[in-house]
Design an enzyme around this catalytic site. Structure first.
Site, short mmCIF file in Angstrom:
data_model
loop_
_atom_site.label_atom_id
_atom_site.label_comp_id
_atom_site.label_asym_id
_atom_site.label_seq_id
_atom_site.Cartn_x
_atom_site.Cartn_y
_atom_site.Cartn_z
N ASP A 181 0.84 -1.20 0.00
CA ASP A 181 0.00 0.00 0.00
C ASP A 181 0.87 1.25 0.00
O ASP A 181 2.03 1.20 -0.42
CB ASP A 181 -0.95 -0.03 1.21
CG ASP A 181 -2.31 0.57 0.88
OD1 ASP A 181 -2.38 1.77 0.62
OD2 ASP A 181 -3.30 -0.19 0.87
N HIS A 231 -4.11 6.14 2.79
CA HIS A 231 -4.74 4.87 2.41
C HIS A 231 -4.16 3.68 3.17
O HIS A 231 -4.89 2.85 3.71
CB HIS A 231 -4.59 4.67 0.90
CG HIS A 231 -5.44 3.60 0.33
ND1 HIS A 231 -5.04 2.27 0.29
CD2 HIS A 231 -6.67 3.62 -0.24
CE1 HIS A 231 -5.98 1.55 -0.27
NE2 HIS A 231 -6.99 2.33 -0.61
N SER A 559 -11.10 -1.25 -1.62
CA SER A 559 -9.87 -1.17 -0.85
C SER A 559 -10.11 -1.45 0.63
O SER A 559 -9.24 -1.97 1.32
CB SER A 559 -9.25 0.23 -0.97
OG SER A 559 -8.48 0.37 -2.12
#
Length: 918
Positions: A181, A231, A559
């Site tokens: 990520d 994220h 996600s």
């Protein structure tokens, strides 16, 4: 190169979109769409990944390339157990990139070769270094302690039965989960505040550095720390968050977590870096690898899919987000989510909606003994501190226009004096908060709490004057209105007027609880494999966020669903003591809960959503952890009409201590047409047309069978596709084989098939493959023989000068996936005598358009300026040209010209208004 949108923009909430194009089109470039945003190719020109033949390595590769006139510069060494190779940049781009690939493949040291793709970073998650003050985190504990009501069960975990396994002490202990990520803020207290042994994030690497953008040279570092993008921190919290003031924990809080940072602070990630990271995670002993990156594809053959599939085959579970292109309809499976054996994850909405905002309290008896925390966003006028006010709602029976808003004055049924009440009123965009406040002030209202009538986070609103002004969310407003309409009184207590005193709450979802998210990408693959695999909650998820940017955040997308699935696998691994990816996928698939179809407006409670949207259904962790009946396949693909699999089989194994009798049957899901509305070329956008009452008929070798303890039985399945359908519209049918045992096990096997021929799908759009004026921002075709006068080219990119040059550009739209899309420049008339050409698939071509050819491309469209320089770096002489657009059909032979659809653009002439710089 740019891809354009025909109707709707991509949701783009996750990393798992845009693998082949700068933006994924939802319905092409038709219907009068005449604007776009410039972008660039998602393949890096002249960059390749190779896998070595056994016994060869980097030294022999570069010497072999040099001997063949392919001088190259090293990008990355990919020397891993499962993938031994390298990536490099050719110093001079070959005349034909596909030919270059063939030349590279012919090098003795090379086993396989792929061009380097770039995968998109998550949308809207790049942060400024300090975007908000995190000092409020210390205030959350005191606010949360004041709340004395409510259930501590995290709704997301209850939806997938994680809470039941937690109650048994199953936390994922002993399981290593590796995340690819954007990095992680491991200083976050809910993530342990540290990195290394004994910390929540105990291992991993920074594979790239802050300045990496997807095309430049990565600068690795020892720690995967990042606060410039949230994220990865959000994903990490979903798996492993410790108890925190927001009252949620990670789904596998006992697991050992690793982070492999593959994104810099801006830009994308190259496939070579992604391959390096996933293999490094494998080398470091991961039991599970989870990644929410990739893009719309539908093909299993690209380099990243191959690498991830190989890791699954070697015994490591890989969970991958399937994408957020649900608005674009069928056949948009993500990559590498569509890799063989990979668990491709779709998203369902949470049953409780989280809200973050300023904390306050609500009670039903005007006392401090029974207060419940709520949050709101302060408006232009703050509520006074330490004040308690009764709530009065605006409802249709007290308004002159029978609404919950105040765009019109209140009726005479409303109290004349509302000065000591908080008026609960719907925000109406038709008139806005200023008008509504003005109308309510006619009844002496001074305190206002708006609720928003659509999904989304509340925002700060304004008015001319007020003693207190705020906004809360839709689900919160509905909950209060329900309570008030039942005869209860409500009282709000505002403790702290400062907007920095943040808190979080969960409110019953009044919009789409446990509904499949409409943004979730649909399968199947272009070769009719079942996709996605499974569904977990990814809609409206509260998790950790970098401390400099607030500490906590609500995000949405596949996600978010994907790390939940990774955590579920960790719990099942601990509970059952197994690691085999195939057995685990069979377990979660067979025990899933099938959900009804939701079209974004209406729920179809008696119709199951297609397998192409939800896979096996909503994962049920407890059932998977405790099932005693095992099935040996996760799904059944019947393929299309040309390749129809009429008969197949599966095995039932009874691992229990007693004989079990199983009843075998089927439950069909909705059949959807890929095409609709009279458009026989470009697939219909969501929601696709439904083939009412159409379903396959399955017969079984046994409709009922008894299996002794410890024994197995084989069941043969014979299928008859649905009849009477329009095969040219490519209906996709699906459903579930049901296996119900007298031991209480109720299991399923999802199945999917296609009526019609995928090999005969039209690929090139008949209306949108022609030349235009690049900077006119119009889809109007250029006149035949148009002369474009442009600067002498210095690159394949349009020069950023004012006024912008009038570059020629082809619009290229493909209406189905293609294994290879070409855009070749051909010379016309006397110009053919002035240029050097290469014969490609039987045609003499001058070179390729920048960014082409594209391998394994999903349906999309492109507009690319032609500057006079080809993809290979050749500057063509002034003269007359056409572009030859060719798309290889599904199942076609890449070397057979007859397997391509072809279209020629109109002739255009190119002239240079400057000369080459000496």
């Amino acid at each position: 190169m740019v891809a354009y949108l025909r109707l709707l923009p991509v949701l783009g909430l996750l990393l798992a979109d845009g693998a082949h194009v700068a933006a994924q089109g939802s319905h092409g470039i038709a219907n009068g769409k005449e604007d776009w945003t410039k972008g660039e190719s998602n393949f890096i020109p002249g960059a390749y990944i190779v896998e070595f033949e056994d016994g060869h390595g980097e030294a022999s590769l570069f010497s072999d390339l040099q001997r063949r006139g392919l001088a190259a510069t090293k990008r990355l060494n990919l020397n891993y157990t499962l993938f031994k190779g390298a990536s490099f940049q050719l110093n001079a781009v070959d005349l034909d990139p596909h030919f270059a690939s063939s030349r590279i493949a012919s090098v003795p040291s090379v086993k396989q070769v792929w061009p380097v793709q770039r995968y998109k970073r998550p949308a809207n998650t790049t942060l400024s270094p300090i975007s908000s003050n995190s000092s409020h985190l210390r205030d959350l504990s005191s606010l949360s302690r004041r709340e004395t009501s409510g259930n501590d069960t995290y709704a997301v975990h209850a939806q997938v039965q994680v809470d039941k396994l937690h109650a048994e002490g199953i936390t994922g202990k002993g399981i290593r989960i590796s995340i690819l990520d954007t990095g992680v803020d491991f200083n976050h207290p809910a993530l342990g505040g540290c990195f290394g042994k004994g910390c929540v994030v105990s291992y991993g690497r920074d594979m790239v550095g802050d300045d990496y953008d997807g095309s430049n040279t990565p600068v690795p570092g020892p720690e995967p720390f990042s606060t410039c993008d949230g994220h990865g921190t959000h994903v990490t919290g979903i798996i492993g968050a410790l108890p925190n003031p927001m009252r949620f924990v990670g789904a596998a809080p006992g697991a050992t977590i690793g982070m492999y940072r593959v994104f810099g602070c801006s830009g994308d990630v190259g496939a070579d870096v992604a391959i390096s990271a996933v293999n490094q995670a494998f080398e470091d002993g991961a039991d599970i690898i989870t990644l929410s990156l990739g893009g719309a594809s539908g093909w299993t053959e690209d380099s990243f899919s191959v690498a991830v599939s190989r890791i699954v085959s070697a015994g490591v579970v890989c969970t991958v987000a399937n994408g957020n292109s649900g608005s674009a309809g069928l056949f948009l499976a993500g990559t590498p989510a569509n890799g063989k054996g990979v668990t491709a994850v779709s998203s369902v909405e949470s049953t409780l909606t989280p809200f973050l905002g300023t904390g306050a309290f609500v009670s039903t008896d005007n006392s401090t003994a029974n207060q419940t925390l709520f949050v709101y966003t302060p408006g232009a006028f703050a509520f006074p501190s330490n004040i308690t006010l009764q709530v009065w709602p605006v409802t249709p029976d007290v308004t002159t226009d029978s609404t919950y808003g105040a765009c019109s004055p209140l009726s005479d049924k409303a109290p004349a004096d509302l000065s000591d009440k908080v008026v609960l009123v719907k925000y109406d965009s038709a008139c806005g908060s200023w008008t509504e406040v003005s109308n309510l002030q006619k009844n002496n209202a001074t305190y206002f709490m708006f609720w928003y009538d659509s999904p989304g986070n509340p925002w700060s609103i304004g008015a001319t004057s007020a003693s207190g002004l705020g906004m809360t969310g839709y689900s919160q407003g509905v909950q209060w209105l329900d309570e008030l309409s039942s005869g209860k009184d409500l009282w709000f207590t505002f403790v702290e007027s400062s907007s920095s005193t943040k808190a979080g709450v969960f409110v019953p979802n009044a919009i789409n609880p446990n509904y499949i998210d409409t943004f979730t990408s649909w399968g199947p693959t272009w070769q009719a494999d079942v996709n996605p695999s499974i569904t977990t909650p990814g809609g409206t998820i509260l998790s950790t966020w970098p401390l400099p940017s607030g500490g906590y955040y609500i995000d949405t997308g596949t996600s978010m669903a994907t790390p939940i699935m990774a955590a579920i696998y960790a719990l099942i691994m601990q509970a059952r003591g197994i690691r085999d990816p195939k057995a685990l996928l069979n377990l979660v698939s067979s025990t899933a809960l099938q959900l009804p179809f939701y079209d974004g407006t209406n729920l179809y409670p008696n119709e199951l959503a297609p397998v192409a949207q939800q896979g096996a259904g909503l994962a049920q962790a407890y059932k998977a952890a405790h099932a005693t009946t095992l099935l040996n396949v996760p799904n059944i693909a019947f393929n299309d009409t040309d390749n129809f699999v009429k008969k197949t089989s599966f095995t039932i194994k009874n691992t229990g201590k007693r004989s079990v009798t199983y009843t075998i049957g089927q439950t069909p899901a909705l059949t959807m047409y890929t095409y609709g509305n009279g458009d026989s070329h470009f697939p219909a956008p969501f929601p696709n047309p439904i083939a009412e009452g159409a379903s396959a008929k399955l017969s079984f070798s046994h409709s009922k069978i008894t299996v002794p303890a410890g024994k197995s039985a084989d069941i043969t399945v014979t299928a008859t596709p649905p009849q009477g359908l329009n095969a040219s519209a490519i209906p996709v049918y699906s459903g579930y084989v049901t296996v119900n045992g007298t031991n209480g096990d109720g299991l399923v096997i999802p199945y999917l098939g296609v009526v019609g021929s995928l090999a005969k799908l039209p690929v090139l759009d008949p209306d949108f493959n022609y030349m235009i004026h690049y900077n006119v921002y119009s889809t109007v075709p250029a006149a035949d023989n148009t002369t474009y006068i442009v600067p002498y080219p210095i690159s394949t990119a349009a020069q950023p000068i004012d006024p912008p040059p009038d570059y020629p550009a082809p619009i290229i739209q493909i209406d189905a996936g293609t294994p290879l899309l070409r855009a070749d420049l051909t010379a016309v008339g006397n110009t053919a005598d002035k240029v050097n050409t290469t014969k490609v698939l039987g045609v003499d071509v001058v070179g390729s358009l920048a960014g082409f050819p594209l391998a394994y491309t999903s349906r999309s469209y492109f507009v690319t300026a032609f500057t006079g320089m080809t993809q290979e770096g050749t500057i063509v002489p002034e003269g007359s040209y056409k572009f030859l657009i060719r798309a290889l059909k599904i199942y076609g032979d890449v070397n057979n010209p007859k397997d391509y659809e072809s279209m020629l653009t109109q002739t255009f002439n190119i002239q240079y208004n400057t000369t080459a710089i000496a």
